[in-house]
Write a protein that holds these residues in place. Structure first.
Motif, PDB file in Angstrom:
ATOM      1  N   VAL A  27       0.843  -1.435   0.051  1.00 19.13           N
ATOM      2  CA  VAL A  27      -0.143   0.081   0.134  1.00 19.13           C
ATOM      3  C   VAL A  27       0.554   1.108  -0.162  1.00 19.13           C
ATOM      4  O   VAL A  27       1.022   2.189   1.376  1.00 19.13           O
ATOM      5  CB  VAL A  27      -0.694   0.118   0.832  1.00 19.13           C
ATOM      6  N   VAL A  30      -1.245   7.355  -2.247  1.00 17.96           N
ATOM      7  CA  VAL A  30      -3.001   7.646  -3.194  1.00 17.96           C
ATOM      8  C   VAL A  30      -2.626   9.793  -2.592  1.00 17.96           C
ATOM      9  O   VAL A  30      -2.105  10.474  -1.516  1.00 17.96           O
ATOM     10  CB  VAL A  30      -4.144   7.444  -2.853  1.00 17.96           C
ATOM     11  N   GLU A  48      -7.331  -1.634   3.040  1.00 19.29           N
ATOM     12  CA  GLU A  48      -6.547  -0.957   2.685  1.00 19.29           C
ATOM     13  C   GLU A  48      -5.809  -2.758   1.810  1.00 19.29           C
ATOM     14  O   GLU A  48      -4.943  -2.659   0.981  1.00 19.29           O
ATOM     15  CB  GLU A  48      -5.643  -0.039   3.619  1.00 19.29           C
ATOM     16  N   ARG A  51      -7.414  -4.119  -1.461  1.00 22.20           N
ATOM     17  CA  ARG A  51      -6.892  -2.749  -2.701  1.00 22.20           C
ATOM     18  C   ARG A  51      -6.316  -2.453  -2.581  1.00 22.20           C
ATOM     19  O   ARG A  51      -5.971  -1.293  -3.725  1.00 22.20           O
ATOM     20  CB  ARG A  51      -8.256  -1.922  -1.851  1.00 22.20           C
ATOM     21  N   GLU A  53      -4.630   0.444  -1.496  1.00 25.37           N
ATOM     22  CA  GLU A  53      -4.742   1.659  -1.568  1.00 25.37           C
ATOM     23  C   GLU A  53      -4.724   2.135   0.164  1.00 25.37           C
ATOM     24  O   GLU A  53      -5.654   1.685   1.131  1.00 25.37           O
ATOM     25  CB  GLU A  53      -6.203   2.041  -2.391  1.00 25.37           C
ATOM     26  N   VAL A  56      -8.851   2.932   3.263  1.00 24.53           N
ATOM     27  CA  VAL A  56     -10.367   2.738   2.405  1.00 24.53           C
ATOM     28  C   VAL A  56     -11.208   1.741   2.700  1.00 24.53           C
ATOM     29  O   VAL A  56     -12.269   2.003   3.084  1.00 24.53           O
ATOM     30  CB  VAL A  56      -9.634   1.566   1.261  1.00 24.53           C
ATOM     31  N   ARG A  74      -8.341  13.133  -1.432  1.00 29.96           N
ATOM     32  CA  ARG A  74      -7.688  12.757  -2.087  1.00 29.96           C
ATOM     33  C   ARG A  74      -7.491  13.791  -2.948  1.00 29.96           C
ATOM     34  O   ARG A  74      -6.025  13.010  -3.614  1.00 29.96           O
ATOM     35  CB  ARG A  74      -8.542  11.563  -2.182  1.00 29.96           C
TER      36      ARG A  74
END
Length: 189
Positions: A27, A30, A48, A51, A53, A56, A74
């Motif tokens: 991760v 972003v 996280e 995904r 990211e 989340v 973001r």
């Protein structure tokens, strides 16, 4: 930014600590690659990790709500973590894991060049601001290091567990908005 993409590609293959053996995904982070504001947490959780990211899961949804209160998100901030792989069972990252991973974060900061860094929780604050940082005592206070203004707020996960900390955090968010307006007015344009 080619340099940040290159750093991310390198990070995706990281095996500097044992977390690489249990992760689903690295991760990395972003947000815009050139932003004056960074938020940095401790490490990814289950959602996280799945995904790839940061922020989340439930804590991430709360973070998004918190940022929207002060017209951040973001789209105009970069969000990352100290460690890039999920510690098993969402435990705190060990010092050895933080030490193995901090180089990735330092390179991110060097490339993004933020003027403001907000630490999300005590672990990030202790790693980035000072070792004796106490979130209950020091949250919301500003400190300058290397030309960057730092502060810390309660981690969104802590706010999900203890709603009594939310009024203090709201005041901290207002302080962040004022600091951003002072140092980075372009972010609100």
């Amino acid at each position: 930014m080619a340099q940040l993409d290159e750093l991310k590609r390198s990070c995706l293959g990281c095996n500097r600590c044992g977390l690489c053996e249990t992760r689903t995904q690295v991760v990395f982070g972003v947000g815009p690659e050139t932003t004056p504001v960074m938020f940095i947490g401790e490490g990814p959780g289950e959602q996280e990790d799945l995904r790839g990211e940061p922020f989340v899961g439930p804590a991430g949804r709360l973070l998004d709500e918190m940022l929207s209160i002060i017209d951040l998100g973001r789209h105009n901030c970069y969000i990352a973590n100290i460690v890039k792989c999920r510690p098993p069972h969402n435990r705190d990252p060990l010092q050895t894991e933080q030490d193995a991973c901090i180089g990735w974060l330092r390179q991110q900061v060097k490339l993004i060049r933020p003027r403001i860094i907000i630490c999300l929780g005590r672990i990030a604050a202790m790693k980035l601001i000072r070792e004796d940082y106490r979130i209950t005592r020091d949250h919301g206070q500003w400190e300058e290091k290397g030309g960057i203004q730092f502060t810390a707020i309660y981690h969104p996960s802590a706010l999900l567990r203890d709603v009594s900390k939310r009024p203090e955090t709201f005041s901290d968010l207002l302080s962040i908005r004022e600091k951003v307006r002072e140092l980075c007015p372009e972010i609100y344009q």
